[in-house]
Design a protein around this motif. Sequence first.
Motif, PDB file in Angstrom:
ATOM      1  N   THR A   1       0.824  -1.206   0.000  1.00  0.00           N
ATOM      2  CA  THR A   1       0.000   0.000   0.000  1.00  0.00           C
ATOM      3  C   THR A   1       0.858   1.256   0.000  1.00  0.00           C
ATOM      4  OG1 THR A   1      -1.787  -1.147   1.143  1.00  0.00           O
ATOM      5  CG2 THR A   1      -1.800   1.247   1.252  1.00  0.00           C
ATOM      6  N   LEU A   2       1.952   1.233   0.744  1.00  0.00           N
ATOM      7  CA  LEU A   2       2.828   2.397   0.809  1.00  0.00           C
ATOM      8  C   LEU A   2       3.386   2.746  -0.557  1.00  0.00           C
ATOM      9  CD1 LEU A   2       4.259   4.530   2.504  1.00  0.00           C
ATOM     10  CD2 LEU A   2       6.095   2.867   2.945  1.00  0.00           C
ATOM     11  N   LYS A   3       3.716   1.735  -1.360  1.00  0.00           N
ATOM     12  CA  LYS A   3       4.253   1.990  -2.690  1.00  0.00           C
ATOM     13  C   LYS A   3       3.230   2.722  -3.567  1.00  0.00           C
ATOM     14  CE  LYS A   3       7.424  -1.975  -2.723  1.00  0.00           C
ATOM     15  NZ  LYS A   3       8.649  -1.163  -2.819  1.00  0.00           N
ATOM     16  N   ILE A   4       1.965   2.322  -3.456  1.00  0.00           N
ATOM     17  CA  ILE A   4       0.924   2.988  -4.248  1.00  0.00           C
ATOM     18  C   ILE A   4       0.623   4.374  -3.679  1.00  0.00           C
ATOM     19  CG2 ILE A   4      -1.458   2.845  -5.039  1.00  0.00           C
ATOM     20  CD1 ILE A   4       0.424   0.850  -6.370  1.00  0.00           C
ATOM     21  N   ILE A   5       0.620   4.508  -2.349  1.00  0.00           N
ATOM     22  CA  ILE A   5       0.386   5.814  -1.727  1.00  0.00           C
ATOM     23  C   ILE A   5       1.451   6.816  -2.166  1.00  0.00           C
ATOM     24  CG2 ILE A   5       0.513   7.040   0.481  1.00  0.00           C
ATOM     25  CD1 ILE A   5      -1.058   4.787   1.748  1.00  0.00           C
TER      26      ILE A   5
ATOM     27  N   TYR B   1     -10.893  12.496  -6.230  1.00  0.00           N
ATOM     28  CA  TYR B   1     -10.791  11.043  -6.303  1.00  0.00           C
ATOM     29  C   TYR B   1      -9.537  10.539  -5.600  1.00  0.00           C
ATOM     30  CZ  TYR B   1     -14.708   9.729  -9.288  1.00  0.00           C
ATOM     31  OH  TYR B   1     -15.970   9.459  -9.762  1.00  0.00           O
ATOM     32  N   ILE B   2      -8.396  11.145  -5.895  1.00  0.00           N
ATOM     33  CA  ILE B   2      -7.142  10.706  -5.287  1.00  0.00           C
ATOM     34  C   ILE B   2      -7.200  10.878  -3.774  1.00  0.00           C
ATOM     35  CG2 ILE B   2      -4.675  11.212  -5.081  1.00  0.00           C
ATOM     36  CD1 ILE B   2      -4.623  11.794  -8.055  1.00  0.00           C
ATOM     37  N   GLY B   3      -7.805  11.976  -3.312  1.00  0.00           N
ATOM     38  CA  GLY B   3      -7.951  12.194  -1.883  1.00  0.00           C
ATOM     39  C   GLY B   3      -8.769  11.098  -1.226  1.00  0.00           C
ATOM     40  N   GLY B   4      -9.848  10.680  -1.881  1.00  0.00           N
ATOM     41  CA  GLY B   4     -10.683   9.606  -1.351  1.00  0.00           C
ATOM     42  C   GLY B   4      -9.950   8.289  -1.306  1.00  0.00           C
ATOM     43  N   TRP B   5      -9.197   7.986  -2.366  1.00  0.00           N
ATOM     44  CA  TRP B   5      -8.424   6.751  -2.386  1.00  0.00           C
ATOM     45  C   TRP B   5      -7.372   6.744  -1.277  1.00  0.00           C
ATOM     46  CZ3 TRP B   5      -7.521   7.639  -8.270  1.00  0.00           C
ATOM     47  CH2 TRP B   5      -8.697   7.326  -8.963  1.00  0.00           C
ATOM     48  N   LEU B   6      -6.699   7.882  -1.096  1.00  0.00           N
ATOM     49  CA  LEU B   6      -5.668   7.966  -0.068  1.00  0.00           C
ATOM     50  C   LEU B   6      -6.255   7.747   1.328  1.00  0.00           C
ATOM     51  CD1 LEU B   6      -3.499  10.950  -1.363  1.00  0.00           C
ATOM     52  CD2 LEU B   6      -2.753   8.586  -1.061  1.00  0.00           C
ATOM     53  N   ARG B   7      -7.420   8.332   1.587  1.00  0.00           N
ATOM     54  CA  ARG B   7      -8.049   8.140   2.889  1.00  0.00           C
ATOM     55  C   ARG B   7      -8.385   6.670   3.136  1.00  0.00           C
ATOM     56  NH1 ARG B   7     -10.533  12.957   1.361  1.00  0.00           N
ATOM     57  NH2 ARG B   7     -12.384  11.852   0.591  1.00  0.00           N
ATOM     58  N   ALA B   8      -8.925   6.016   2.101  1.00  0.00           N
ATOM     59  CA  ALA B   8      -9.286   4.600   2.239  1.00  0.00           C
ATOM     60  C   ALA B   8      -8.060   3.733   2.462  1.00  0.00           C
ATOM     61  CB  ALA B   8     -10.042   4.134   0.994  1.00  0.00           C
ATOM     62  N   LEU B   9      -6.979   4.005   1.747  1.00  0.00           N
ATOM     63  CA  LEU B   9      -5.775   3.181   1.850  1.00  0.00           C
ATOM     64  C   LEU B   9      -5.064   3.396   3.180  1.00  0.00           C
ATOM     65  CD1 LEU B   9      -4.273   3.473  -1.742  1.00  0.00           C
ATOM     66  CD2 LEU B   9      -5.828   1.754  -0.826  1.00  0.00           C
ATOM     67  N   LYS B  10      -5.031   4.638   3.647  1.00  0.00           N
ATOM     68  CA  LYS B  10      -4.370   4.924   4.915  1.00  0.00           C
ATOM     69  C   LYS B  10      -5.175   4.370   6.092  1.00  0.00           C
ATOM     70  CE  LYS B  10      -1.922   9.004   3.224  1.00  0.00           C
ATOM     71  NZ  LYS B  10      -1.802  10.477   3.257  1.00  0.00           N
TER      72      LYS B  10
ATOM     73  N   ALA C   1       3.012   6.881  -4.947  1.00  0.00           N
ATOM     74  CA  ALA C   1       2.696   7.292  -6.315  1.00  0.00           C
ATOM     75  C   ALA C   1       1.521   8.269  -6.327  1.00  0.00           C
ATOM     76  CB  ALA C   1       2.379   6.069  -7.173  1.00  0.00           C
ATOM     77  N   LEU C   2       0.473   7.976  -5.558  1.00  0.00           N
ATOM     78  CA  LEU C   2      -0.693   8.860  -5.513  1.00  0.00           C
ATOM     79  C   LEU C   2      -0.340  10.228  -4.939  1.00  0.00           C
ATOM     80  CD1 LEU C   2      -3.472   6.379  -4.292  1.00  0.00           C
ATOM     81  CD2 LEU C   2      -3.159   7.293  -6.597  1.00  0.00           C
ATOM     82  N   ASP C   3       0.541  10.250  -3.949  1.00  0.00           N
ATOM     83  CA  ASP C   3       0.982  11.524  -3.373  1.00  0.00           C
ATOM     84  C   ASP C   3       1.684  12.385  -4.419  1.00  0.00           C
ATOM     85  OD1 ASP C   3      -0.004  11.365  -0.791  1.00  0.00           O
ATOM     86  OD2 ASP C   3       1.743  10.291  -0.017  1.00  0.00           O
ATOM     87  N   ARG C   4       2.285  11.720  -5.410  1.00  0.00           N
ATOM     88  CA  ARG C   4       2.936  12.457  -6.505  1.00  0.00           C
ATOM     89  C   ARG C   4       1.949  12.817  -7.601  1.00  0.00           C
ATOM     90  NH1 ARG C   4       6.414   7.978  -6.310  1.00  0.00           N
ATOM     91  NH2 ARG C   4       5.832   7.459  -8.464  1.00  0.00           N
ATOM     92  N   GLY C   5       0.697  12.404  -7.426  1.00  0.00           N
ATOM     93  CA  GLY C   5      -0.308  12.666  -8.451  1.00  0.00           C
ATOM     94  C   GLY C   5      -0.303  11.647  -9.562  1.00  0.00           C
ATOM     95  N   VAL C   6       0.419  10.534  -9.355  1.00  0.00           N
ATOM     96  CA  VAL C   6       0.514   9.464 -10.354  1.00  0.00           C
ATOM     97  C   VAL C   6      -0.443   8.345  -9.973  1.00  0.00           C
ATOM     98  CG1 VAL C   6       2.005   7.733 -11.417  1.00  0.00           C
ATOM     99  CG2 VAL C   6       2.908  10.004 -10.870  1.00  0.00           C
ATOM    100  N   VAL C   7      -1.308   7.947 -10.901  1.00  0.00           N
ATOM    101  CA  VAL C   7      -2.244   6.850 -10.667  1.00  0.00           C
ATOM    102  C   VAL C   7      -1.817   5.688 -11.563  1.00  0.00           C
ATOM    103  CG1 VAL C   7      -4.660   6.153 -10.622  1.00  0.00           C
ATOM    104  CG2 VAL C   7      -4.051   8.541 -10.196  1.00  0.00           C
ATOM    105  N   PRO C   8      -1.154   4.653 -10.996  1.00  0.00           N
ATOM    106  CA  PRO C   8      -0.548   3.596 -11.818  1.00  0.00           C
ATOM    107  C   PRO C   8      -1.518   2.859 -12.723  1.00  0.00           C
ATOM    108  CG  PRO C   8       0.283   3.496  -9.568  1.00  0.00           C
ATOM    109  CD  PRO C   8      -0.859   4.466  -9.565  1.00  0.00           C
TER     110      PRO C   8
END
Length: 283
Positions: free
Chosen positions: A10-14, A248-257, A16-23
């Motif tokens: 999860t940290l690896k994807i977070i 969207y990215i904010g919502g994903w980050l909240r769910a993952l964290k 990327a998302l923090d950089r604004g990158v959605v793999p």
Amino acid sequence: MSGNLYEIVTLKIIEALDRGVVPWRRPWHKSSFMPLNLLTNKPYRGVNPWLLNSTAFADHRWLTFRQATELGANVRSGEKSTMVVFWKFPERKSETDEGEEKQYPVLRYYNVFNVEQIEGLKIADAVRPILSAKDRVKRADSIIESMPMPPFLEERGTEAWYNPGQDLVRIPPLALFDSVDGYYRTKFHEFVHATGHESRLNRSGVMGSIHFGSEGYSREELVAEFGSAFCCATAGLDNSKIDDSASYIGGWLRALKADPKALVVAAAQGQKAADYIRGVSYL
């Protein structure tokens, strides 16, 4: 180890998302590939394609250290591997409160190297023909038509949604979309939601009591994101655009964290949903 492994993935994807990158958002129509194993020619599944897509390598082909050796090649000195994960059933079963024995899969991992990190490989360059818009539409339609017991579909209005009570997908007509790719990307997204209906895969994120903006809502949106991405890659569509990306990215980050397991579970459910829509199954 499993609990830590969820957090590592999860940290690896977070990051990327923090950089604004959605793999999982890629222009698949521009010679992009889903990652696969060079030796077996099998695509990576679940969360693994997105772990591998978060790297800086342009080539989509990967090998374990041992596989590279079997091919008479060598991983260059100093190269770092990339982790991929898989589910494994333990030899011992867990006993329930009722005295029944059940097997629960645990998350395990192994390491792979991109072919760009390996010297001595005798392979051709990766070449994928760029599909025309007509071919992409044909592939996308074929995927939708492959879905067993599809939901009802209405193309009207200006909003896209799925109603499980009516088993109804509604999306705007094609003329209201900026691109054909955007139209099918949205259609796949809502059809993935529809796979969660009780008559299909019966996901709690669809059939349960879920409120807009809640963690449960964000988790189901992740499932739809992953499922749509798998379908878009199959059809060669461009799903790189994100409407209201910050939200969207904010919502994903909240769910993952909030739940490190959410990513791996959502990716697996998204893969299963995409397989269902495509009318295929994997053991």
